[in-house]
Design a protein around this motif. Structure first.
Motif, mmCIF file in Angstrom:
data_model
loop_
_atom_site.group_PDB
_atom_site.id
_atom_site.type_symbol
_atom_site.label_atom_id
_atom_site.label_comp_id
_atom_site.label_asym_id
_atom_site.label_seq_id
_atom_site.Cartn_x
_atom_site.Cartn_y
_atom_site.Cartn_z
ATOM 1 N N LYS A 1 0.831 -1.215 0.000
ATOM 2 C CA LYS A 1 0.000 0.000 0.000
ATOM 3 C C LYS A 1 0.863 1.262 0.000
ATOM 4 O O LYS A 1 0.484 2.284 -0.554
ATOM 5 N N ARG A 2 2.029 1.156 0.616
ATOM 6 C CA ARG A 2 2.930 2.320 0.684
ATOM 7 C C ARG A 2 3.700 2.518 -0.631
ATOM 8 O O ARG A 2 3.786 3.609 -1.152
ATOM 9 N N GLU A 3 4.233 1.420 -1.166
ATOM 10 C CA GLU A 3 5.147 1.511 -2.317
ATOM 11 C C GLU A 3 4.425 1.514 -3.670
ATOM 12 O O GLU A 3 4.998 1.932 -4.666
ATOM 13 N N HIS A 4 3.218 0.953 -3.694
ATOM 14 C CA HIS A 4 2.464 0.844 -4.959
ATOM 15 C C HIS A 4 3.330 0.372 -6.123
ATOM 16 O O HIS A 4 3.466 1.073 -7.138
ATOM 17 N N PRO A 5 3.946 -0.811 -6.027
ATOM 18 C CA PRO A 5 4.767 -1.294 -7.136
ATOM 19 C C PRO A 5 3.878 -1.595 -8.348
ATOM 20 O O PRO A 5 2.691 -1.924 -8.181
ATOM 21 N N ALA A 6 4.446 -1.507 -9.548
ATOM 22 C CA ALA A 6 3.658 -1.840 -10.741
ATOM 23 C C ALA A 6 3.352 -3.340 -10.751
ATOM 24 O O ALA A 6 2.228 -3.763 -11.026
ATOM 25 N N ARG A 7 4.383 -4.157 -10.443
ATOM 26 C CA ARG A 7 4.188 -5.619 -10.367
ATOM 27 C C ARG A 7 4.910 -6.135 -9.135
ATOM 28 O O ARG A 7 6.047 -5.734 -8.853
ATOM 29 N N VAL A 8 4.264 -7.028 -8.423
ATOM 30 C CA VAL A 8 4.872 -7.548 -7.190
ATOM 31 C C VAL A 8 4.591 -9.040 -7.050
ATOM 32 O O VAL A 8 3.528 -9.520 -7.452
ATOM 33 N N VAL A 9 5.569 -9.757 -6.515
ATOM 34 C CA VAL A 9 5.340 -11.154 -6.122
ATOM 35 C C VAL A 9 5.272 -11.159 -4.597
ATOM 36 O O VAL A 9 6.218 -10.741 -3.933
ATOM 37 N N MET A 10 4.145 -11.617 -4.052
ATOM 38 C CA MET A 10 4.022 -11.750 -2.601
ATOM 39 C C MET A 10 4.338 -13.196 -2.275
ATOM 40 O O MET A 10 3.532 -14.083 -2.574
ATOM 41 N N VAL A 11 5.499 -13.414 -1.683
ATOM 42 C CA VAL A 11 5.932 -14.790 -1.449
ATOM 43 C C VAL A 11 5.384 -15.246 -0.105
ATOM 44 O O VAL A 11 6.064 -15.197 0.934
ATOM 45 N N THR A 12 4.128 -15.662 -0.152
ATOM 46 C CA THR A 12 3.431 -16.117 1.056
ATOM 47 C C THR A 12 2.164 -16.829 0.609
ATOM 48 O O THR A 12 1.992 -17.105 -0.581
ATOM 49 N N GLU A 13 1.276 -17.118 1.551
ATOM 50 C CA GLU A 13 0.049 -17.844 1.200
ATOM 51 C C GLU A 13 -0.743 -17.040 0.163
ATOM 52 O O GLU A 13 -0.829 -15.799 0.228
ATOM 53 N N CYS A 14 -1.348 -17.774 -0.742
ATOM 54 C CA CYS A 14 -1.896 -17.198 -1.974
ATOM 55 C C CYS A 14 -3.085 -16.246 -1.775
ATOM 56 O O CYS A 14 -3.201 -15.243 -2.474
ATOM 57 N N SER A 15 -3.969 -16.533 -0.807
ATOM 58 C CA SER A 15 -5.184 -15.699 -0.663
ATOM 59 C C SER A 15 -4.851 -14.264 -0.301
ATOM 60 O O SER A 15 -5.641 -13.354 -0.549
ATOM 61 N N MET A 16 -3.682 -14.073 0.314
ATOM 62 C CA MET A 16 -3.372 -12.714 0.770
ATOM 63 C C MET A 16 -3.275 -11.751 -0.401
ATOM 64 O O MET A 16 -3.715 -10.603 -0.311
ATOM 65 N N ALA A 17 -2.717 -12.227 -1.514
ATOM 66 C CA ALA A 17 -2.609 -11.350 -2.688
ATOM 67 C C ALA A 17 -4.005 -10.940 -3.170
ATOM 68 O O ALA A 17 -4.230 -9.788 -3.558
ATOM 69 N N ASP A 18 -4.974 -11.869 -3.122
ATOM 70 C CA ASP A 18 -6.348 -11.521 -3.519
ATOM 71 C C ASP A 18 -6.903 -10.410 -2.624
ATOM 72 O O ASP A 18 -7.539 -9.476 -3.099
ATOM 73 N N ASN A 19 -6.655 -10.552 -1.310
ATOM 74 C CA ASN A 19 -7.194 -9.565 -0.369
ATOM 75 C C ASN A 19 -6.604 -8.181 -0.598
ATOM 76 O O ASN A 19 -7.298 -7.175 -0.509
ATOM 77 N N VAL A 20 -5.303 -8.143 -0.892
ATOM 78 C CA VAL A 20 -4.669 -6.840 -1.118
ATOM 79 C C VAL A 20 -5.081 -6.310 -2.495
ATOM 80 O O VAL A 20 -5.320 -5.116 -2.664
ATOM 81 N N ALA A 21 -5.178 -7.225 -3.475
ATOM 82 C CA ALA A 21 -5.547 -6.806 -4.836
ATOM 83 C C ALA A 21 -6.911 -6.110 -4.848
ATOM 84 O O ALA A 21 -7.127 -5.161 -5.608
ATOM 85 N N ALA A 22 -7.822 -6.567 -3.986
ATOM 86 C CA ALA A 22 -9.160 -5.956 -3.943
ATOM 87 C C ALA A 22 -9.077 -4.476 -3.569
ATOM 88 O O ALA A 22 -9.946 -3.686 -3.942
ATOM 89 N N GLU A 23 -8.018 -4.114 -2.838
ATOM 90 C CA GLU A 23 -7.884 -2.707 -2.388
ATOM 91 C C GLU A 23 -6.877 -1.909 -3.202
ATOM 92 O O GLU A 23 -6.777 -0.702 -3.035
#
Ligand code: 13P
Ligand code: SF4
Length: 359
Positions: free
Chosen positions: A280-302
């Motif tokens: 949320k702070r860095e707003h990268p154009a593309r990011v790999v979140m190396v952790t459990e998969c659902s978390m990316a969905d939750n952040v992507a929604a915002e």
């Protein structure tokens, strides 16, 4: 037509609690998606519209609606970990966060009932901090490979092998283990907790990789247990290098439960909450979140402007928690987390000692 808790109880009549667990959960009869439910849940759907297709919402919405009604009737609060699926995380949770945030929020709630949407050690932590409240977990079998890797007897043996060396337990442990240690930590405060002890050597359990990460951040000598997270240990440095070769501008952020060769490729390492804050702070154009998969969905929604590359490793334990099971839990008030009071008193001390550390 909206159904009351009593009507839902009738609809869902079937083996409950321990009996249901032993015999295996029966599928929840599907609830109808009515115009009224569509209208009532429209603002909630707006939160997840970018990640849950319209064709799927009619399956979630009746449960979302029923859970939110029943939650109010029961004076219940839903604490949800960052790994919950988006329909839970964004549509029924009252509080979301990493392990530390959920533990702290558990100390603040006025609700009579806590429904823990996460794994068993998280529900135990909430119960330790709220001995007089009812703490429910929608699936008692939602475990954790780290918590399963060590017992209270193992900690007693470690203390004999290393007399006088203080012991730090990651919260991903059973109450039994927490009762035997000096203090708990989470992935967001592990270094601070280790250094707070003022000791030259510390036993750190059960996550070997988190222990190795902490060792890179402190001069305190770390003696590690060899437990691993079955989700994070599957990532490899090689797969992350391949992402970077394909797109050198890609940003990689990783959870410290990952092996060292994975963390070596990361631009940032932190707890699930810190990873979310970073995006949320860095707003990268593309990011790999190396952790459990659902978390990316939750952040992507915002953060619709950020593209998430998803090496999709799911935690099978976290994924046991579903909307139908949450509803079932609130209807039948099962399954309740119970901790032996003698163990609870000692385990609570370790958790409270962590929470009371000044940040
Ligand atoms: P966090 O405390 O970072 O949310 O981690 C908990 C966990 O189980 C990660 O796998
Ligand atoms: Fe445990 Fe790993 Fe699942 Fe977290 S992701 S709950 S550490 S098995």
């Amino acid at each position: 037509m909206t159904r009351t808790a009593a009507e839902l109880r009738g609809t869902l009549a079937r083996p409950r609690g321990e009996a249901a667990r032993r015999h295996g959960r029966l599928p929840m009869p599907p609830l109808a998606y009515t115009d009224e439910i569509a209208r009532a849940t429209a603002p909630l759907y707006a939160r997840v519209a970018t990640i849950i297709p319209p064709v799927e919402w009619p399956f979630h919405a009746p449960y979302v609606h029923a859970i939110n009604q029943l939650k109010a009737e029961r004076n219940a609060v839903i604490l949800a970990h960052n790994y919950m699926t988006p329909e839970i995380f964004h549509c029924v949770a009252d509080v979301v966060g990493d392990s530390l945030q959920l533990a702290i929020e558990a100390t603040k709630t006025d609700a009579e009932v806590i429904v823990q949407c996460g794994v068993h050690f998280m529900a135990e932590t909430s119960k330790l901090l709220n001995p007089d409240k009812t703490v429910l977990i929608p699936d008692m079998d939602a475990g954790c490979s780290l918590a399963a890797s060590i017992t209270g007897a193992d900690v007693r043996a470690l203390r004999e092998a290393y007399p006088g060396v203080p012991v730090v337990a990651y919260v991903n442990t059973s109450a039994d283990v927490k009762a035997e240690v000096d203090i708990c930590c989470t992935s967001s405060n592990a270094v601070q907790v280790v250094e707070s002890l003022g000791a030259p050597r510390v036993i750190f359990l059960p996550d070997e990789y988190l222990a190795k990460y902490v060792q890179t951040q402190t001069d305190v000598e770390i003696i590690a247990w060899k437990g691993h997270c079955e989700v994070h240990e599957r990532f490899t440095g090689a797969e992350l290098r391949a992402y970077r070769e394909a797109d050198p501008s890609i940003r990689i952020i990783a959870h410290p439960e990952c092996p060292p060769d994975v963390l070596a490729e990361a631009d940032f390492t932190g707890s699930t909450a810190r990873m979310i804050d970073w995006v949320k702070r860095e707003h990268p154009a593309r990011v790999v979140m190396v952790t459990e998969c659902s978390m990316a969905d939750n952040v992507a929604a915002e953060t619709p402007d950020v593209k998430f590359v998803r090496p999709c490793n799911l935690c099978p334990h976290m994924k046991r928690i579903t909307l139908p099971k949450i509803l079932d839990s609130l209807v039948s008030m099962t399954e309740e987390v119970v901790i032996d009071p003698a163990i609870a008193a000692r385990a609570r001390r370790s958790v409270e000692r962590m929470i009371n550390l000044k940040s």
